[in-house]
Write a protein that holds these residues in place. Structure first.
Motif, short mmCIF file in Angstrom:
data_model
loop_
_atom_site.label_atom_id
_atom_site.label_comp_id
_atom_site.label_asym_id
_atom_site.label_seq_id
_atom_site.Cartn_x
_atom_site.Cartn_y
_atom_site.Cartn_z
N ASP A 16 0.80 -1.22 0.00
CA ASP A 16 0.00 0.00 0.00
C ASP A 16 0.84 1.27 0.00
N ARG A 17 1.93 1.25 -0.75
CA ARG A 17 2.74 2.48 -0.91
C ARG A 17 3.07 2.65 -2.39
N SER A 48 -1.35 -5.49 -1.04
CA SER A 48 -1.77 -4.11 -1.27
C SER A 48 -3.20 -4.04 -1.80
N ASP A 50 -4.12 -0.76 -2.97
CA ASP A 50 -4.05 0.60 -3.54
C ASP A 50 -3.69 0.61 -5.02
N THR A 52 -1.29 -1.26 -6.49
CA THR A 52 0.14 -1.47 -6.72
C THR A 52 0.40 -2.40 -7.90
#
Length: 309
Positions: A16-17, A48, A50, A52
């Motif tokens: 999640d980055r 993740s 998000d 990714t």
């Protein structure tokens, strides 16, 4: 990079980055392309949500995506090790920018047979340094611009090892996830050192750590110190077989000592206060796990017949 079996695998774990990963991955791709050794890049997506996977696949088609749903950096790294095709594996993080010669320089001692584990320098990006940050606090953000040449501590943002070693000493999957969210890299080094593997520091330009600025908030730094204490408690109990009498009394004493320093009156926490936070977390963790089965053989057993490197 070619289709042949690579000489070097790079493992980057993420969760999640996506923005940070997309910003830093180009430097890793450039370093792999500039390497004189065939190099593969593996991104381990640690559950993740998000986007990714979609973004990495769209922007970096040469990168191998591996999915690992169980949370934890140790679990993700072990998954990356199993997926790696090369005998040499380099690790960095999803918020780290690497120099162009990184692959060649970090892998050289491993390929030459001069070391089983290598560690490179790490520098916190200048925009994230604050005048109130002590050298000790900076080190808690993985700021080690120059590594000692012999037997440095292992730091996950910039190190490498032979795959055979990583398979023999997998990352402890209890570390790197709640409640033990630190020390999985350093503990790997502790175990490798006990087994006689050579750990060598590699000179040259450090990688640059671009962590999220929110980690500089007071509450985040407090949590960082507490996580360090809990992780140390785990290692001390399960690996070192440490025994500490009067844990309740010590917990009370450390808490009273911290209260007496009036830490809430200062804008920024002092090293002394943060070390007390870590000590309290260490003692509390020992109280929590005291009497539970140990996860490793006793030191006397391990050292009586150590495995040969």
């Amino acid at each position: 990079m070619t289709e042949c079996t690579p000489a070097v695998s790079i493992v980057v774990c993420t969760r999640d980055r996506v923005s940070s990963l997309i910003a830093r991955l180009p430097s890793i791709v450039d370093a792999a392309s500039a390497s004189s050794r065939d190099t593969e890049i593996i991104v381990v997506d640690n559950g993740s949500v998000d986007g990714t996977t979609k973004e990495v696949a769209r922007r970096f088609p040469t990168v191998l995506l591996v999915h690992e749903g169980a949370p934890g950096i140790s679990i993700a790294r072990n998954t990356g090790v199993r997926a790696a095709k090369a005998p040499v594996i380099l690790f960095t993080d999803d918020d780290v920018e690497v120099p162009l010669d990184w692959v060649n320089r970090l892998s050289a001692p491993l390929i030459a047979g001069a070391a089983e584990i290598v560690v490179g320098g790490i520098s916190v990006d200048e925009s994230l340094r604050r005048t109130w940050m002590s050298p000790w606090l900076l080190q808690n953000f993985a700021h080690y611009p120059e590594q000692q040449s012999v037997d440095p501590g292992v730091v996950g943002a910039n190190f490498g090892a032979l795959k055979t070693v990583l398979l023999e000493i997998p990352f402890d999957e209890r570390l790197g996830a709640a409640p033990y969210q630190r020390h999985e890299d350093g503990f790997f080094g502790v175990q490798a050192r006990e087994r006689g593997f050579r750990i060598v520091g590699v000179a040259g330009d450090p990688v640059v750590h671009h962590f999220d600025p929110s980690r500089l908030q007071r509450s985040a730094i407090h949590a960082l110190a507490a996580r360090a204490g809990r992780g140390s408690g785990y290692i001390w109990y399960h690996w070192a077989y440490g025994v500490a009498p009067h844990l309740f009394v010590k917990s009370v004493v450390f808490r009273l000592t911290r209260i007496a320093t009036l830490p809430w009156l200062r804008r920024h926490q002092s090293d002394r206060d943060l070390k007390l936070v870590a000590k309290i977390a260490f003692i509390d963790e020992l109280r929590r796990i005291e009497g539970s089965p140990r996860n490793y053989p006793a030191p006397s057993v391990r050292l009586a017949d150590p495995p040969s490197p």
